[in-house]
Scaffold this motif. Structure first.
Motif, PDB file in Angstrom:
ATOM      1  N   VAL A 259       0.841  -1.204   0.000  1.00 49.51           N
ATOM      2  CA  VAL A 259       0.000   0.000   0.000  1.00 49.51           C
ATOM      3  C   VAL A 259       0.871   1.248   0.000  1.00 49.51           C
ATOM      4  CG1 VAL A 259      -1.720   1.289   1.330  1.00 49.51           C
ATOM      5  CG2 VAL A 259      -1.911  -1.191   1.119  1.00 49.51           C
ATOM      6  N   ALA A 260       2.038   1.177   0.632  1.00 44.32           N
ATOM      7  CA  ALA A 260       2.922   2.345   0.710  1.00 44.32           C
ATOM      8  C   ALA A 260       3.760   2.542  -0.547  1.00 44.32           C
ATOM      9  CB  ALA A 260       3.843   2.217   1.915  1.00 44.32           C
TER      10      ALA A 260
ATOM     11  N   ARG B 175      -3.600   5.763   4.119  1.00 42.42           N
ATOM     12  CA  ARG B 175      -3.528   5.454   5.546  1.00 42.42           C
ATOM     13  C   ARG B 175      -4.739   4.650   5.981  1.00 42.42           C
ATOM     14  NH1 ARG B 175      -2.508  11.007   8.567  1.00 42.42           N
ATOM     15  NH2 ARG B 175      -2.742   9.624  10.375  1.00 42.42           N
ATOM     16  N   ALA B 176      -5.905   4.981   5.437  1.00 42.71           N
ATOM     17  CA  ALA B 176      -7.113   4.219   5.770  1.00 42.71           C
ATOM     18  C   ALA B 176      -7.020   2.793   5.239  1.00 42.71           C
ATOM     19  CB  ALA B 176      -8.340   4.919   5.192  1.00 42.71           C
ATOM     20  N   LEU B 177      -6.511   2.643   4.017  1.00 48.78           N
ATOM     21  CA  LEU B 177      -6.358   1.307   3.441  1.00 48.78           C
ATOM     22  C   LEU B 177      -5.333   0.487   4.219  1.00 48.78           C
ATOM     23  CD1 LEU B 177      -6.392   2.098  -0.393  1.00 48.78           C
ATOM     24  CD2 LEU B 177      -8.261   1.218   1.019  1.00 48.78           C
ATOM     25  N   THR B 178      -4.292   1.161   4.706  1.00 44.62           N
ATOM     26  CA  THR B 178      -3.291   0.461   5.508  1.00 44.62           C
ATOM     27  C   THR B 178      -3.919  -0.109   6.772  1.00 44.62           C
ATOM     28  OG1 THR B 178      -1.493   1.842   4.674  1.00 44.62           O
ATOM     29  CG2 THR B 178      -1.127   0.729   6.778  1.00 44.62           C
ATOM     30  N   GLY B 179      -4.739   0.690   7.427  1.00 41.26           N
ATOM     31  CA  GLY B 179      -5.418   0.206   8.626  1.00 41.26           C
ATOM     32  C   GLY B 179      -6.316  -0.983   8.339  1.00 41.26           C
ATOM     33  N   GLU B 180      -7.070  -0.920   7.246  1.00 45.56           N
ATOM     34  CA  GLU B 180      -7.939  -2.045   6.883  1.00 45.56           C
ATOM     35  C   GLU B 180      -7.121  -3.296   6.601  1.00 45.56           C
ATOM     36  OE1 GLU B 180     -11.082  -1.408   4.047  1.00 45.56           O
ATOM     37  OE2 GLU B 180     -11.019   0.749   4.392  1.00 45.56           O
TER      38      GLU B 180
END
Length: 706
Positions: free
Chosen positions: A275-276, A306-311
């Motif tokens: 994702v990063a 950042r939201a996708l990383t959390g998911e």
């Protein structure tokens, strides 16, 4: 090899079978025939016939029933049943059904890797053994990241499935074949099966998510949901394939070391990106521009990632990721690195190019595409004209190193190419790497720090370093850890508390004019091949050389894949009379010898000779080792402190002292002597390090073993 199944083999005692079911490999060739016998007044029984070995015994590694059909439809839902009769009954209706030979007691011997990450509905027989078999299959498939639903075989469910009033009761052992005999058709069952997975597919959720059918929905709810799906979709049978091919497909997941990843569909194939990463963010920006007609602001893009990383970290499934070589179950997968993200599936029965590998391959910016393998008559011998070698033994060592790179976990020997200027060291290194892990550039200069080495290992399956003049001690230690498996840690950028951990095992290729294996620890893990100087009249034009290699590369890669398949099939039966250093590597190559046309045990003999030459060179390049061996020729044993030994060596070998070839301090002498102890031991000199007396005085013992 194709097998004639027009006349199935007849068992010498049981006679002709009532029914024969053929298990095939990925290419469609028969490997196992399950013969069913129904003797009057007795229970049915099965007798297996191993087609490859020609014996009445089931192979240790068994394929799934209908394996070739499963691989040909990578997105299709699979129904897992108990018994070939049930699989054939559902197959006649148009379903993709499979089973394993031997039931629950032998499920662990079946290679389930072809089902990794897929949707699988398990249909148990209506009895206690059937439920036990389903539970074991459910656990095994969940471990492969499958979305699993176990069908609740009860009267209410059966009534909904047959589109009939629910029966009062079901006979013990009632199964899928009975359902077909009682009027089961494709439509109702397909809608019910889609109903189990529709929630996850509609959200494009994680393929590894496990779907529980027990208690989640009643039979009535399933039937109602199925009817709604049928009304809202004109082609529910292709729903999963359409979802996977949709530009909206997004699967968020994380690696075991808690790095966030996203799997997306691009031009009909699935890609996996951190994702990063810049590549994933560029894709998000591009698709936002296509959909909304304007660019996504940097702040909005950062918030979205950042939201996708959390998911991915907290809601997504955990999956391993790979670069060139991946594994799932008993199968290996090779990442071709082409624009369509294709791969090669390799198992004990053979190999084939597949569109969507079930393992999650990553794509580094430096990664280049491999040739698509195609079998050619010459086999591995086609590689010989492209290598400048002095002997056939050296050729076998290079082939062995190449084949070792296909092992999914290692350890890997460090290949060191040495020779004078003009011996084609760099060209040989490029040829070798292009068959395993082509990249741009093919080889790099030596890394300046351990951190640089770790970054290279994170993005390359093969670490190739060109034209080295020496190997620094710190770099040598790091190379040894990566070759045999080791971890590295460092602080994250802009943080004093978070630590980044990296564990990797990678094949390594070094080349240079001097002997790079002078360090004992490096020599202990190395294959060293000396290349002869090429005479002026024997040199080739570079353009012609690479054009010829490009034509031969598909056949050479195919030969390596054949050898890898052979190694997978024989590895369990290989037993080495003696276990050399890097014994796992030696066992892997020994298992592949038949596919390479080598005599049994020839590799270990050649490997032993190569190691002996490497050890001799390492001793000759180590002043301390040579001095100690020379000193011990006159004395069978010696005992004293490091200070005593240092004084004695300086007296016996004053030139070494003047050239600063000996450690200046006693503690450094002890450390250096420990490093060369393995080499000294193989020369018959045993070293010991003890403490004596109340003060714990350190004492070194040297004993010449006859």
């Amino acid at each position: 090899m194709a097998h004639d199944l027009t006349r199935a083999p007849v068992h010498p005692k049981a006679g002709k079978a009532a029914q024969s079911y053929v298990y095939r490999d990925a290419t469609g060739a028969a490997v196992l025939i399950a013969h069913r016998y129904d003797p009057p007044g007795r229970r049915k029984f099965f007798l297996p016939f191993d087609v490859i070995r020609g014996e009445w015994k089931a192979p240790e590694c068994r394929p799934l029933y209908n394996l070739d059909r499963i691989l040909a439809a990578p997105a299709e839902l699979v129904v897992f049943v108990e018994g070939e009769k049930c699989a054939d009954a559902l197959g006649a209706l148009g379903f993709l059904a499979t089973t394993s030979f031997g039931g629950a007691k032998a499920l662990s011997k079946t290679d389930l890797a072809a089902l990794a990450g897929r949707r699988v509905a398990i249909w148990p027989d209506h009895d206690a053994p059937g439920r036990a078999y389903a539970a074991q299959a459910e656990a095994a498939l969940a471990a492969l990241g499958c979305r699993v639903a176990v069908l609740p075989i009860d009267p209410a469910f059966v009534g909904a499935m047959l589109d009939q009033p629910a029966p009062a009761a079901l006979e013990p052992g009632w199964d899928a074949a009975d359902a077909v005999a009682q009027g089961l058709t494709f439509g109702p069952l397909r809608r019910i099966l889609d109903g189990y997975f529709s929630g996850e597919d509609a959200k494009f959720g994680a393929p590894g998510a496990k779907i529980s059918a027990h208690g989640a929905k009643t039979s009535t709810e399933i039937a109602k949901n199925s009817a709604e799906i049928a009304n809202n979709s004109t082609n529910s049978a292709n729903f999963a394939q359409e979802a996977l091919n949709s530009a909206d497909y997004l699967d968020l997941w994380h690696s075991p070391d808690r790095e966030a990843f996203a799997s997306v569909c691009v031009n009909g194939h699935i890609e996996h990106w951190p994702v990063a990463s810049r590549s994933f963010r560029d894709l998000l920006s591009y698709r936002h521009r296509q959909e909304h007609g304007k660019m996504l602001s940097a702040a909005a893009l950062e918030d979205h990632c950042r939201a996708l990383t959390g998911e991915a970290l907290f809601d997504g499934a955990c999956h391993r990721n790979f670069l060139r070589i991946g594994e799932a179950g008993r199968s290996l997968y090779l990442n071709l690195g082409d624009a369509d993200w294709r791969g090669v599936a390799i198992d004990a029965q053979g190999w084939q190019v597949i569109a969507r590998p079930p393992v999650r391959f990553l794509r580094a910016r430096s990664m280049a595409a491999q040739p698509v393998p195609v079998r050619q008559p010459q086999g591995i011998a086609a590689l010989r004209p492209f290598l400048n070698l002095g002997s056939e033994d050296d050729f076998q060592m290079l082939v062995a190193w190449l084949l070792g790179c296909f092992h999914p976990r290692g350890p890997y020997p460090i290949l060191i190419l040495t020779g004078e200027q003009g011996s084609a060291k760099s060209t040989t290194a490029k040829v070798l790497r292009s068959l395993i892990d082509p990249a741009n550039p093919m080889a790099r200069s030596a890394p300046q720090s351990e951190q640089d080495l770790v970054i290279a290992a994170k993005h390359n399956h093969v670490l190739a370093f060109d034209n080295l003049s020496t190997v620094k001690p710190v770099l040598a230690d790091a190379l040894c850890r990566i070759a045999t498996g080791g971890g590295f840690g460092t602080r994250k950028l802009h943080s004093d508390s978070d630590e980044v951990l990296f564990t990797a095992t990678r094949p390594i290729l070094l080349n240079g004019i001097p002997d790079l294996a002078s360090r004992p620890d490096l020599a202990d893990r190395a294959i060293v091949v000396h290349l002869p100087v090429i005479e002026a009249g024997a040199r080739q034009f570079e353009a012609e050389f690479w054009k010829a290699f490009e034509r031969a590369a598909p056949g050479i890669l195919a030969a390596l894949l054949d050898a890898t398949s052979c190694a997978l099939s024989r590895i369990g039966a290989v037993s080495l009379a003696e276990r050399p250093r890097m014994a796992d590597f030696a066992k892997w190559i020994t298992a592949a010898e038949p596919a390479l046309g080598w005599e049994d045990g020839s590799f270990v003999r050649i490997y032993r000779a190569n190691r002996a030459n490497t050890e001799s060179a390492a001793i000759e390049g180590n002043p301390l080792a040579e001095a100690v061996l020379t000193m011990m020729q006159d004395h069978p044993s010696w005992r004293g402190t490091a200070t005593d030994l240092l004084k004695l060596l300086r007296q016996r070998f004053p030139l070494l002292s003047e050239d600063s070839d000996l450690p200046r301090q006693p503690n450094h002498l002890t450390s250096t002597l420990r490093r060369v102890s393995p080499l000294l031991r193989r020369r018959g000199l045993k070293t010991g390090f003890d403490r004596e007396g109340k003060l714990g005085l350190r004492v070194i013992t040297l004993d010449l073993v006859k």
